[in-house]
Structures are given as C-alpha cells and as structure tokens.
Design a protein around this motif. Sequence first.
Motif, PDB file in Angstrom:
ATOM      1  N   UNK A   1       0.985  -1.271   0.038  1.00  0.00           N
ATOM      2  CA  UNK A   1       0.042  -0.141  -0.016  1.00  0.00           C
ATOM      3  C   UNK A   1       0.810   1.108  -0.115  1.00  0.00           C
ATOM      4  N   UNK A   2       1.775   1.147   0.899  1.00  0.00           N
ATOM      5  CA  UNK A   2       2.544   2.550   0.977  1.00  0.00           C
ATOM      6  C   UNK A   2       3.544   2.476  -0.361  1.00  0.00           C
ATOM      7  N   UNK A   3       3.974   1.685  -1.130  1.00  0.00           N
ATOM      8  CA  UNK A   3       4.677   1.848  -2.234  1.00  0.00           C
ATOM      9  C   UNK A   3       3.756   2.370  -3.336  1.00  0.00           C
ATOM     10  N   UNK A   4       2.554   1.594  -3.451  1.00  0.00           N
ATOM     11  CA  UNK A   4       1.719   2.199  -4.454  1.00  0.00           C
ATOM     12  C   UNK A   4       1.258   3.738  -4.025  1.00  0.00           C
ATOM     13  N   UNK A   5       0.961   4.099  -2.940  1.00  0.00           N
ATOM     14  CA  UNK A   5       0.794   5.454  -2.476  1.00  0.00           C
ATOM     15  C   UNK A   5       1.686   6.341  -2.804  1.00  0.00           C
ATOM     16  N   UNK A   6       3.003   6.049  -2.430  1.00  0.00           N
ATOM     17  CA  UNK A   6       4.185   7.023  -3.061  1.00  0.00           C
ATOM     18  C   UNK A   6       4.398   6.846  -4.368  1.00  0.00           C
TER      19      UNK A   6
ATOM     20  N   UNK B   1       8.781   1.446  -1.037  1.00  0.00           N
ATOM     21  CA  UNK B   1       8.960   2.314  -0.440  1.00  0.00           C
ATOM     22  C   UNK B   1       8.433   1.982   1.233  1.00  0.00           C
ATOM     23  N   UNK B   2       9.371   2.147   2.163  1.00  0.00           N
ATOM     24  CA  UNK B   2       9.068   1.730   3.556  1.00  0.00           C
ATOM     25  C   UNK B   2       8.743   2.883   4.272  1.00  0.00           C
ATOM     26  N   UNK B   3       7.739   2.981   4.935  1.00  0.00           N
ATOM     27  CA  UNK B   3       7.367   3.994   5.613  1.00  0.00           C
ATOM     28  C   UNK B   3       8.079   4.180   7.178  1.00  0.00           C
ATOM     29  N   UNK B   4       8.667   5.282   7.319  1.00  0.00           N
ATOM     30  CA  UNK B   4       9.328   5.447   8.496  1.00  0.00           C
ATOM     31  C   UNK B   4       8.468   5.951   9.625  1.00  0.00           C
ATOM     32  N   UNK B   5       7.862   6.986   9.100  1.00  0.00           N
ATOM     33  CA  UNK B   5       6.778   7.542  10.463  1.00  0.00           C
ATOM     34  C   UNK B   5       5.798   8.069   9.771  1.00  0.00           C
ATOM     35  N   UNK B   6       4.622   8.437  10.484  1.00  0.00           N
ATOM     36  CA  UNK B   6       3.467   8.758   9.937  1.00  0.00           C
ATOM     37  C   UNK B   6       3.227  10.314  10.122  1.00  0.00           C
TER      38      UNK B   6
END
Length: 122
Positions: free
Chosen positions: A55-60, A117-122
Amino acid sequence: MKALLPYGTSPSFPAIEMNCTFEWDNHLAGKARNTITARAEEIKNDYQDLSDLAKDTEYVNSIEKRYDVQVGRSYWVYENKQGSLFLSMIEPHEWNDTAIRPTNYHGEFILSPDGTWKRQSK
C-alpha cells in the motif's frame, strides 16, 4: 539374529506390555499445537507487513515526482493548499516560511533497492 530383536519371538517369551502413552501423546500434541499457532501468527504478521508495504509503495509511486529519487534516502510526503500530494526532501521541522509551508504532512518514506517504499513515520 533373534537375540538382537527388542521383543520376544516365541509364545513362551514374556508378554510385551505397553505403557500408557496418553500423557506423552498429549504433551506432543500440545507442543505441535503451540508451534503451529506461533508460526500461523508469524505468517499473519508477515502478511500484514507485506500488505502495508504494498500500500505504501503504491501510494508513494502515485505521487508526481519532479526529480529523480535516490535509493536509501528519506523523503517526506506533504499536501499543499490545493490538496495535491508532493514528495519533498525537506523535513517537517525545516519549513520556515509559513507562506509555502504545506498544510498536511503524510509521512516519511525511504526508497529501498528493490523499488519499494518503506514508511518510517506517519
């Protein structure tokens, strides 16, 4: 060769008595159940992590980028006053000018060598 067998081979030998294995069987079943439950929980967590990564990879990847991104570098996602998302190299605390400061911050991400893409923080 008959002398090496662990059981009698003639009717005159003593009867073989089986010990009760109920407790041992329950112990093994419990051990197996615990192992399987723990592994299932690991798989569930791995699936959730992979789903979040996708989801994060698609989002970014859906955000327009106006420069080449580099592997291993942190980027921050913001929303401007018009509601458009953009990727920035500027950290949230580095925005000084209130006139151009984004209205919303959506997280920090790092581009991995595998393209995720790896999320580090929100």
